[in-house]
Design an enzyme around this catalytic site. Structure first.
Site, PDB file in Angstrom:
ATOM      1  N   ARG A   1      91.127  30.669  87.365  1.00  0.00           N
ATOM      2  CA  ARG A   1      92.009  31.808  87.108  1.00  0.00           C
ATOM      3  C   ARG A   1      92.058  32.059  85.599  1.00  0.00           C
ATOM      4  NH1 ARG A   1      98.239  31.246  86.322  1.00  0.00           N
ATOM      5  NH2 ARG A   1      98.607  33.378  85.648  1.00  0.00           N
TER       6      ARG A   1
ATOM      7  N   TYR B   1     106.811  23.924  87.630  1.00  0.00           N
ATOM      8  CA  TYR B   1     106.688  22.801  86.699  1.00  0.00           C
ATOM      9  C   TYR B   1     107.743  21.722  86.897  1.00  0.00           C
ATOM     10  CZ  TYR B   1     103.141  25.326  84.090  1.00  0.00           C
ATOM     11  OH  TYR B   1     101.980  25.952  83.731  1.00  0.00           O
TER      12      TYR B   1
ATOM     13  N   GLU C   1     104.602  35.757  85.741  1.00  0.00           N
ATOM     14  CA  GLU C   1     105.957  35.291  85.441  1.00  0.00           C
ATOM     15  C   GLU C   1     106.910  36.326  84.833  1.00  0.00           C
ATOM     16  OE1 GLU C   1     105.759  31.726  83.113  1.00  0.00           O
ATOM     17  OE2 GLU C   1     104.624  30.642  84.627  1.00  0.00           O
TER      18      GLU C   1
ATOM     19  N   GLU D   1      99.991  27.686  89.028  1.00  0.00           N
ATOM     20  CA  GLU D   1     100.150  26.824  87.856  1.00  0.00           C
ATOM     21  C   GLU D   1     101.018  25.646  88.231  1.00  0.00           C
ATOM     22  OE1 GLU D   1     101.618  28.496  84.162  1.00  0.00           O
ATOM     23  OE2 GLU D   1     100.397  30.295  84.426  1.00  0.00           O
TER      24      GLU D   1
ATOM     25  N   ASN E   1     104.185  29.591  90.224  1.00  0.00           N
ATOM     26  CA  ASN E   1     103.995  28.607  89.151  1.00  0.00           C
ATOM     27  C   ASN E   1     105.186  27.668  89.211  1.00  0.00           C
ATOM     28  OD1 ASN E   1     101.902  30.253  88.435  1.00  0.00           O
ATOM     29  ND2 ASN E   1     102.727  30.863  86.444  1.00  0.00           N
TER      30      ASN E   1
ATOM     31  N   HIS F   1      98.941  38.729  81.280  1.00  0.00           N
ATOM     32  CA  HIS F   1      99.546  37.427  80.943  1.00  0.00           C
ATOM     33  C   HIS F   1     100.098  37.526  79.512  1.00  0.00           C
ATOM     34  CE1 HIS F   1      99.461  32.922  82.093  1.00  0.00           C
ATOM     35  NE2 HIS F   1     100.205  33.012  80.995  1.00  0.00           N
TER      36      HIS F   1
HETATM   37  C1  BGC Z   1     102.718  29.984  81.358  1.00  0.00           C
HETATM   38  C2  BGC Z   1     101.545  29.389  80.632  1.00  0.00           C
HETATM   39  C3  BGC Z   1     101.987  28.219  79.775  1.00  0.00           C
HETATM   40  C4  BGC Z   1     102.665  27.204  80.660  1.00  0.00           C
HETATM   41  C5  BGC Z   1     103.106  25.938  79.941  1.00  0.00           C
HETATM   42  C6  BGC Z   1     103.633  28.943  81.967  1.00  0.00           C
HETATM   43  O1  BGC Z   1     104.900  29.451  82.128  1.00  0.00           O
HETATM   44  O2  BGC Z   1     102.281  30.898  82.340  1.00  0.00           O
HETATM   45  O3  BGC Z   1     100.917  30.382  79.882  1.00  0.00           O
HETATM   46  O4  BGC Z   1     100.938  27.654  79.065  1.00  0.00           O
HETATM   47  O5  BGC Z   1     103.817  27.794  81.218  1.00  0.00           O
HETATM   48  O6  BGC Z   1     104.108  26.181  79.025  1.00  0.00           O
END
Ligand code: BGC
Length: 494
Positions: free
Chosen positions: A100, A334, A190, A400, A332, A145
């Site tokens: 991607r 995290y 996002e 992501e 995405n 992006h």
């Molecule tokens: C973004 C990325 C970024 C990643 C880590 C995401 O929210 O899409 O561009 O590198 O976070 O911070």
């Protein structure tokens, strides 16, 4: 007698050697796609080469470098504009099924408008796409992006409703030039992060500080512009090009800090403001912003003396135009965060509208990211189950997930993070019937990390940014990804 006790010695030795953790073999479902990703401004460099126009990140990093932790910029970054071969080589070596990347708007349209198309930009992406296809890697393209043309920002950017036309015109150029080979398009990456950081707190380009106002104008126009591009593709290009198109939403999982009613409603508020605000208008049965968000912002706006809610209203026509405009739920993810109500809500701001504090359980003064980026597999599973039930069980493409390091090749913590997250995804598919179709490792290589500059690294490959060659060196996690793509299984140690 003492002879009968001899077994104690080898047993004690075994205990000493054994870490006594359980090992589980996880096999990936055969139809789960594994890929990796990047974005244009973070890797390409060549910020003003071959006719490229200026983007908001070029402008902000040059004129307000104090906004970037190490004062750096993406002028050269990974120099990917000149290193297609190197990039495709390392992607191929990972054995991933897709890559991607994002298209830089000003590399294609230097003025932001389609009256001038930059042939060198078209050539660059053609070459990238063709090289990937030649190696058997499916290219997935993000249309936006975060690198808006500065010329459009000068006219208000995402706060100006005309962005719907500008974005549609830009996307049309991409469909015309690359749509024969791109089978998955992401409209916007996002909305929450981009609108909140760019138009509220101003930590992202263009650096506008308009607490509690700009952020909602931005959402409103992002959702309308996204829908325009979805409909354009759906009616004009999809019948011939046969691809899919959707939006990409970032969300953490929010767990109440305690089982108190106040903490539980804080978690729900946080969810609705972070995920629901973009997901509900597109994926819910009714469409429109979540009720809770509309109620909170309208109430607070009134108390603050605004004549109407700071959150703009969709017309009934817009609600049905936006509803259903995504072929998949681009996700995405995290982190999982524990939340509770915020103590003071004074002042106009999105954060005060949300009214939630994050409990920083594992805060460490030197590693500001450590409390945020921890793998919490049960949080990931809860998130996926919530998406299934709240949004009519969509196909989920995880676009992501990743964790930073501060410069190491021996990134065991990243391997553990991916293992835990992959295991959570696999169990959500098998046990809970969530339709996850793709899992993307963020990121292919260390790159310009927005406001953190080059301080934190997310890559499977490490780069030495002080040498012009920008040699790509695999980290331990690159070898791990290679073994997962090859064997389609891995061992989880808990
Ligand atoms: C973004 C990325 C970024 C990643 C880590 C995401 O929210 O899409 O561009 O590198 O976070 O911070």
């Amino acid at each position: 007698m003492w002879l009968t006790k001899l077994w104690v010695v080898p047993f004690a030795l075994f205990l000493y050697k054994c870490d006594c953790k359980s090992r589980t073999n996880i096999t990936l479902p055969s139809d789960l796609l594994i890929g990796t990703a990047s974005s244009a401004y973070q890797i390409e460099g060549a910020w003003n080469s071959d006719g490229k126009g200026e983007s908001i990140w070029d402008r902000m990093t040059h004129n307000m470098s104090f906004k970037i932790m190490d004062g750096s910029n993406g002028d050269v970054a990974c120099d990917s504009y000149h290193k297609i071969k190197e990039d495709v080589d390392i992607i191929h070596r990972l054995g991933v099924q897709f890559y991607r990347f994002s298209v830089s708007w000003t590399r294609i349209l230097p003025t932001g408008f389609p009256s001038k198309i930059n042939k060198a930009g078209i050539r660059y992406y053609n070459k990238l796409i063709n090289s990937l296809l030649k190696r058997g890697v499916m290219p997935i393209a993000t249309i936006y992006h975060w690198d808006l043309p500065q010329s459009l920002q000068d006219l208000g950017g995402w706060a100006n409703p005309l962005i719907q036309d500008w974005f549609e015109n830009y996307a049309k150029v991409l469909f015309e030039n690359f749509g024969d080979r791109i089978k998955v398009w992401i409209t916007v990456n996002e909305p929450r992060q981009m609108c909140s950081y760019s138009y509220s707190t101003g930590v992202y380009a263009p650096g506008i500080i308009s607490e509690g106002v700009g952020v909602y104008l931005c959402y409103h126009n992002v959702l309308r512009a996204h829908a325009r591009v979805y409909h354009l593709y759906n009616t004009t290009y999809k019948p011939l090009q046969k691809g899919k198109i959707g939006i990409n939403i970032e969300t953490s999982w929010f767990e109440p800090a305690t089982s108190s009613a106040a903490d539980k409603s804080a978690a729900e508020r946080m969810w609705q403001f972070e995920c629901g605000i973009s997901a509900h208008p597109i994926f819910s049965e009714k469409g429109d912003y979540p009720k809770l968000v509309k109620y909170v912002v309208a109430k607070r706006s009134k108390e603050e003396g605004f004549p109407r809610s700071r959150l703009p209203r969709f017309t009934p026509e817009e609600i049905s135009y936006i509803k259903g405009t995504s072929d998949f739920f681009g996700l995405n993810h995290y982190a999982t965060l524990k939340v509770r109500p915020k103590k003071s809500l004074k002042g106009v701001s999105e954060l005060n509208d949300i009214g939630v504090d994050v409990v920083k359980e594992y805060e460490n003064r030197n590693k500001t990211w450590s409390f945020y980026f921890r793998s919490v597999p049960w949080g990931f599973t809860k998130l996926l189950i919530n998406i299934k039930y709240r949004y009519q069980n969509p196909d989920v493409y995880i676009f992501e997930t990743g964790v930073p390091d501060e410069g190491t090749l021996d990134d065991k913590h990243r391997i553990n993070y991916f293992k835990a997250n992959l295991a959570a995804v696999v169990s959500s598919i098998r046990e809970d019937g969530v339709k996850v179709r793709a899992f993307t490792v963020w990121s292919l290589m260390d790159s310009f990390e927005w406001r953190s500059g080059y301080k934190y690294h997310f890559g499977l490959y490490s780069l030495n940014f002080s040498t012009p060659e920008r040699i790509r060196t695999p980290k331990a996690s690159a070898h791990f990804v290679r073994s997962v793509t090859k064997n389609r299984r891995f061992q989880l140690i808990q």
